[in-house]
Motif scaffolding. Structure first.
Motif, PDB file in Angstrom:
ATOM      1  N   ALA A  34       0.836  -1.206   0.000  1.00  0.00           N
ATOM      2  CA  ALA A  34       0.000   0.000   0.000  1.00  0.00           C
ATOM      3  C   ALA A  34       0.871   1.256   0.000  1.00  0.00           C
ATOM      4  O   ALA A  34       0.557   2.234  -0.692  1.00  0.00           O
ATOM      5  N   ARG A  35       1.964   1.220   0.746  1.00  0.00           N
ATOM      6  CA  ARG A  35       2.880   2.371   0.779  1.00  0.00           C
ATOM      7  C   ARG A  35       3.516   2.594  -0.593  1.00  0.00           C
ATOM      8  O   ARG A  35       3.554   3.729  -1.095  1.00  0.00           O
ATOM      9  N   LEU A  36       3.961   1.512  -1.227  1.00  0.00           N
ATOM     10  CA  LEU A  36       4.559   1.622  -2.558  1.00  0.00           C
ATOM     11  C   LEU A  36       3.537   2.098  -3.591  1.00  0.00           C
ATOM     12  O   LEU A  36       3.874   2.862  -4.496  1.00  0.00           O
ATOM     13  N   HIS A  37       2.313   1.654  -3.437  1.00  0.00           N
ATOM     14  CA  HIS A  37       1.244   2.094  -4.346  1.00  0.00           C
ATOM     15  C   HIS A  37       1.047   3.609  -4.227  1.00  0.00           C
ATOM     16  O   HIS A  37       0.915   4.311  -5.234  1.00  0.00           O
ATOM     17  N   GLY A  38       1.044   4.109  -3.001  1.00  0.00           N
ATOM     18  CA  GLY A  38       0.912   5.552  -2.785  1.00  0.00           C
ATOM     19  C   GLY A  38       2.047   6.331  -3.426  1.00  0.00           C
ATOM     20  O   GLY A  38       1.830   7.374  -4.054  1.00  0.00           O
ATOM     21  N   HIS A  39       3.257   5.825  -3.291  1.00  0.00           N
ATOM     22  CA  HIS A  39       4.412   6.488  -3.916  1.00  0.00           C
ATOM     23  C   HIS A  39       4.293   6.482  -5.445  1.00  0.00           C
ATOM     24  O   HIS A  39       4.619   7.474  -6.103  1.00  0.00           O
ATOM     25  N   ALA A  40       3.821   5.372  -6.004  1.00  0.00           N
ATOM     26  CA  ALA A  40       3.660   5.291  -7.459  1.00  0.00           C
ATOM     27  C   ALA A  40       2.593   6.270  -7.936  1.00  0.00           C
ATOM     28  O   ALA A  40       2.757   6.921  -8.971  1.00  0.00           O
ATOM     29  N   LEU A  41       1.499   6.379  -7.200  1.00  0.00           N
ATOM     30  CA  LEU A  41       0.459   7.346  -7.566  1.00  0.00           C
ATOM     31  C   LEU A  41       0.976   8.776  -7.509  1.00  0.00           C
ATOM     32  O   LEU A  41       0.690   9.578  -8.405  1.00  0.00           O
ATOM     33  N   ASP A  42       1.727   9.077  -6.462  1.00  0.00           N
ATOM     34  CA  ASP A  42       2.316  10.423  -6.360  1.00  0.00           C
ATOM     35  C   ASP A  42       3.245  10.706  -7.534  1.00  0.00           C
ATOM     36  O   ASP A  42       3.215  11.797  -8.110  1.00  0.00           O
ATOM     37  N   ALA A  43       4.061   9.723  -7.900  1.00  0.00           N
ATOM     38  CA  ALA A  43       4.978   9.895  -9.029  1.00  0.00           C
ATOM     39  C   ALA A  43       4.212  10.096 -10.331  1.00  0.00           C
ATOM     40  O   ALA A  43       4.598  10.921 -11.167  1.00  0.00           O
ATOM     41  N   ALA A  44       3.113   9.365 -10.504  1.00  0.00           N
ATOM     42  CA  ALA A  44       2.301   9.516 -11.714  1.00  0.00           C
ATOM     43  C   ALA A  44       1.652  10.894 -11.769  1.00  0.00           C
ATOM     44  O   ALA A  44       1.627  11.532 -12.829  1.00  0.00           O
ATOM     45  N   HIS A  45       1.148  11.365 -10.641  1.00  0.00           N
ATOM     46  CA  HIS A  45       0.552  12.709 -10.609  1.00  0.00           C
ATOM     47  C   HIS A  45       1.597  13.777 -10.916  1.00  0.00           C
ATOM     48  O   HIS A  45       1.338  14.717 -11.673  1.00  0.00           O
ATOM     49  N   ASP A  46       2.779  13.633 -10.320  1.00  0.00           N
ATOM     50  CA  ASP A  46       3.848  14.602 -10.568  1.00  0.00           C
ATOM     51  C   ASP A  46       4.263  14.612 -12.041  1.00  0.00           C
ATOM     52  O   ASP A  46       4.464  15.678 -12.629  1.00  0.00           O
ATOM     53  N   ALA A  47       4.374  13.436 -12.636  1.00  0.00           N
ATOM     54  CA  ALA A  47       4.739  13.349 -14.048  1.00  0.00           C
ATOM     55  C   ALA A  47       3.659  13.972 -14.925  1.00  0.00           C
ATOM     56  O   ALA A  47       3.957  14.674 -15.895  1.00  0.00           O
ATOM     57  N   GLY A  48       2.411  13.750 -14.590  1.00  0.00           N
ATOM     58  CA  GLY A  48       1.320  14.349 -15.341  1.00  0.00           C
ATOM     59  C   GLY A  48       1.300  15.858 -15.238  1.00  0.00           C
ATOM     60  O   GLY A  48       1.091  16.563 -16.230  1.00  0.00           O
ATOM     61  N   ARG A  49       1.524  16.356 -14.038  1.00  0.00           N
ATOM     62  CA  ARG A  49       1.566  17.814 -13.859  1.00  0.00           C
ATOM     63  C   ARG A  49       2.717  18.420 -14.643  1.00  0.00           C
ATOM     64  O   ARG A  49       2.568  19.477 -15.266  1.00  0.00           O
ATOM     65  N   ALA A  50       3.890  17.778 -14.611  1.00  0.00           N
ATOM     66  CA  ALA A  50       5.047  18.292 -15.332  1.00  0.00           C
ATOM     67  C   ALA A  50       4.773  18.301 -16.843  1.00  0.00           C
ATOM     68  O   ALA A  50       5.131  19.248 -17.537  1.00  0.00           O
ATOM     69  N   LEU A  51       4.133  17.272 -17.327  1.00  0.00           N
ATOM     70  CA  LEU A  51       3.813  17.206 -18.751  1.00  0.00           C
ATOM     71  C   LEU A  51       2.792  18.271 -19.136  1.00  0.00           C
ATOM     72  O   LEU A  51       2.895  18.899 -20.192  1.00  0.00           O
ATOM     73  N   ALA A  52       1.838  18.522 -18.257  1.00  0.00           N
ATOM     74  CA  ALA A  52       0.788  19.500 -18.550  1.00  0.00           C
ATOM     75  C   ALA A  52       1.308  20.929 -18.567  1.00  0.00           C
ATOM     76  O   ALA A  52       0.736  21.796 -19.236  1.00  0.00           O
ATOM     77  N   THR A  53       2.378  21.183 -17.853  1.00  0.00           N
ATOM     78  CA  THR A  53       2.890  22.558 -17.780  1.00  0.00           C
ATOM     79  C   THR A  53       3.924  22.865 -18.861  1.00  0.00           C
ATOM     80  O   THR A  53       4.449  23.973 -18.905  1.00  0.00           O
ATOM     81  N   ARG A  54       4.206  21.896 -19.708  1.00  0.00           N
ATOM     82  CA  ARG A  54       5.184  22.134 -20.785  1.00  0.00           C
ATOM     83  C   ARG A  54       4.561  22.861 -21.919  1.00  0.00           C
ATOM     84  O   ARG A  54       3.493  22.897 -22.276  1.00  0.00           O
TER      85      ARG A  54
END
Length: 54
Positions: A34-54
């Motif tokens: 569950a902890r690793l899943h949370g980290h993966a979700l956070d990483a996916a959100h961060d990657a999406g935000r970075a892509l959206a701001t380009r």
């Protein structure tokens, strides 16, 4: 291949223990999964935000 052939911007997010909760042998690792899943979700959100701001 995606980056080389199509110049795709690709972010790979790895996650382990995906079968915890499905495979009874991995039940002792459910909390860690569950902890690793949370980290993966956070990483996916961060990657999406970075892509959206380009």
């Amino acid at each position: 291949m995606l980056a080389d052939m199509w110049q795709a911007d690709l972010t790979v997010i790895e996650r382990e223990l995906t079968l915890a909760g499905v495979n009874p042998a991995l039940d002792p690792l459910r909390e860690e999964a569950a902890r690793l899943h949370g980290h993966a979700l956070d990483a996916a959100h961060d990657a999406g935000r970075a892509l959206a701001t380009r």
